[in-house]
Scaffold this active site. Structure first.
Site, PDB file in Angstrom:
ATOM      1  N   TYR A 174       0.842  -1.201   0.000  1.00  0.00           N
ATOM      2  CA  TYR A 174       0.000   0.000   0.000  1.00  0.00           C
ATOM      3  C   TYR A 174       0.878   1.253   0.000  1.00  0.00           C
ATOM      4  O   TYR A 174       0.570   2.248   0.649  1.00  0.00           O
ATOM      5  CB  TYR A 174      -0.960   0.009   1.196  1.00  0.00           C
ATOM      6  N   ASN A 204      -4.038  -3.230  -7.499  1.00  0.00           N
ATOM      7  CA  ASN A 204      -4.080  -1.857  -8.002  1.00  0.00           C
ATOM      8  C   ASN A 204      -3.123  -0.930  -7.260  1.00  0.00           C
ATOM      9  O   ASN A 204      -2.627   0.051  -7.826  1.00  0.00           O
ATOM     10  CB  ASN A 204      -5.510  -1.303  -7.916  1.00  0.00           C
ATOM     11  N   HIS A 298     -16.356  -2.048  -5.076  1.00  0.00           N
ATOM     12  CA  HIS A 298     -15.655  -2.434  -6.302  1.00  0.00           C
ATOM     13  C   HIS A 298     -16.564  -3.147  -7.301  1.00  0.00           C
ATOM     14  O   HIS A 298     -16.175  -4.144  -7.919  1.00  0.00           O
ATOM     15  CB  HIS A 298     -14.439  -3.295  -5.983  1.00  0.00           C
ATOM     16  N   HIS A 327      -8.683  -7.518  -3.230  1.00  0.00           N
ATOM     17  CA  HIS A 327      -9.277  -6.239  -3.631  1.00  0.00           C
ATOM     18  C   HIS A 327     -10.415  -5.781  -2.730  1.00  0.00           C
ATOM     19  O   HIS A 327     -10.379  -4.666  -2.198  1.00  0.00           O
ATOM     20  CB  HIS A 327      -9.741  -6.335  -5.087  1.00  0.00           C
ATOM     21  N   VAL A 328     -11.438  -6.590  -2.560  1.00  0.00           N
ATOM     22  CA  VAL A 328     -12.562  -6.246  -1.687  1.00  0.00           C
ATOM     23  C   VAL A 328     -12.180  -6.624  -0.257  1.00  0.00           C
ATOM     24  O   VAL A 328     -11.896  -7.790   0.023  1.00  0.00           O
ATOM     25  CB  VAL A 328     -13.849  -6.985  -2.111  1.00  0.00           C
TER      26      VAL A 328
END
Length: 424
Positions: A174, A204, A298, A327-328
């Site tokens: 992150y 991402n 998302h 992701h989630v």
């Protein structure tokens, strides 16, 4: 101080382009948690290894990666007894720059051949003050995987468990442009990542691309976390595959080209076609953006929806057993699915983006719950998957909030290869 002020100014300007780095938030997230910072020990010499982590290169080879602040030999000495190193291998060194940041010396050394299910002791850069050890995965089933996103709490839970290999479906540090967060992350995970192979794919938050200023995505990720892509016939560190005991694991890239004419799509077709189910009766695939998701977070993202549209049929026809995603920031397990409907020959889809992070939980789900969603919970946690034999595996998801490690979702899986109706 002047250099630090310039770095803050440059990053402030860069963050103005946040919409271009892939950190798009499509919902109202709960309040963020604090950012974990793991400083470098003050008494650590600049030539001492830090941020040590290992990854599997082949069934009998391991990559050792570490960073030194100044020049030191890219050398690993290792053996089967403490402080008794009977082998040594010299590897390669590199570094990268990002805006005003210049990394330390990044070292990569591949060692082997190694015996399966064995403990090896090693030191890096001839530094006698820091000895590390790792255990190689077994050559045959059973094998146990830890499957996680991460926080400090998650790492503590994992450290108390017994596993052979860790799978991480993206979003590592992150860092989001702040490169020293990569160094902090490397130091944070070193106690675990230096002992068991960590196999990762990108998310991402690894993109870190800034229009006009830094045009190349994944600079830090590719430099710091080299995976065995070349060994699997891939041309990119963003997607690759490997075998572990009786499992073929496919790591896919949600944030690089995946259309029918892309290198990744063609590589996936070829990789699936080469799988020997007699050798690896199980197939797992890992993406970052989940193809199936009933959380309100998302939704409608092309990295999930288009990738599913292009690649789902490939995985279905190859009889992939399980698809993991991150992701989630919540947990969800689906039944076997294909094309939006329950299908006994489709993969099981599991979102395990619930390890924890500074962004907080994604705690809103669609209502009513679709029938294909079997279990969902907005809690931080981690999971273990023990592949017992060619036909059976047990999945255990643990909620981090529990004082002791308690499996909150436990289920036995049966391989598609063992189902006569689903023979590929």
């Amino acid at each position: 101080m002047a250099v630090m002020k310039r770095q803050v100014l440059v990053l402030a300007v860069a963050m103005a382009f946040a919409g271009f780095i892939g950190c798009v938030v499509s919902y109202d997230r709960p309040p963020a948690g604090h950012q974990i910072s793991t400083p470098q020990p003050k008494d650590l010499p600049s030539t001492s290894p830090q941020q040590v982590h290992i990854s599997a290169v082949a069934p009998d080879k391991m990559r050792i990666s570490w960073i030194t602040e100044s020049f030191a030999p890219a050398l690993v000495e290792y053996g089967t007894s403490p402080n008794n190193y009977t082998n040594s291998v010299t590897g390669t060194s590199s570094s990268y720059s990002f805006l005003l940041y210049i990394s330390g010396q990044i070292n990569d050394v591949v060692i082997g051949p190694l015996n399966p299910n064995s403990v090896y002791y090693y030191r890096c850069s001839s530094d006698s003050s820091r000895e590390f050890s790792f255990k190689t995965p077994p050559a045959q089933l059973p094998i146990t995987f830890a499957v996680v996103d991460w926080t400090q709490s998650t790492l503590q839970h994992i450290g108390q468990s017994n596993y052979d290999m860790l799978l991480l479906p993206g979003d590592l540090s992150y860092a989001d442009l702040f490169q020293r967060r990569w160094d902090s992350f490397g130091r944070l995970v070193e106690p675990l990542a230096s002992q068991r192979p960590w196999m990762v794919t990108q998310g991402n938050h690894e993109i870190e691309k800034i229009p006009l200023v830094h045009k190349t995505p994944f600079t830090a990720y590719n430099a710091r976390w080299c995976m065995p892509f070349e060994e699997s016939g891939s041309t990119s560190n963003l997607y690759y595959s490997f075998d572990a005991a009786g499992v073929h694991v496919i790591m896919l890239g949600s944030y690089t080209d995946f259309g029918p004419n892309s290198d990744q799509f063609k590589w996936l077709q070829a990789d699936l076609g080469k799988i020997d189910r007699g050798k690896t009766p199980w197939i797992f695939a890992i993406v970052h953006a989940p193809w199936y998701n009933t959380n309100t977070a998302h939704q409608g993202e092309p990295e999930a929806d288009l990738m599913k549209q292009y690649m789902e049929e490939l995985l279905y026809k190859a009889r992939v057993d399980i698809v993991f995603a991150g992701h989630v920031h919540a947990y969800e397990r689906f039944t076997r699915v294909y094309d939006g409907k329950a299908d006994n020959c489709g993969p099981i889809y599991i979102t395990i983006g619930d390890g924890g992070n500074r962004e907080g939980l994604a705690n809103m789900y669609m209502d009513p719950k679709p029938e294909i969603s079997v279990f969902r919970e907005a809690s931080f946690g981690h999971a273990q998957l023990e592949v017992v034999n060619a036909s059976h595996a047990v999945w255990m998801w643990h909620r981090n909030d529990d004082k002791f490690s308690v499996a909150s979702d436990t289920v036995w899986f049966t391989s598609l290869l063992s189902d006569p109706a689903c023979k590929p």
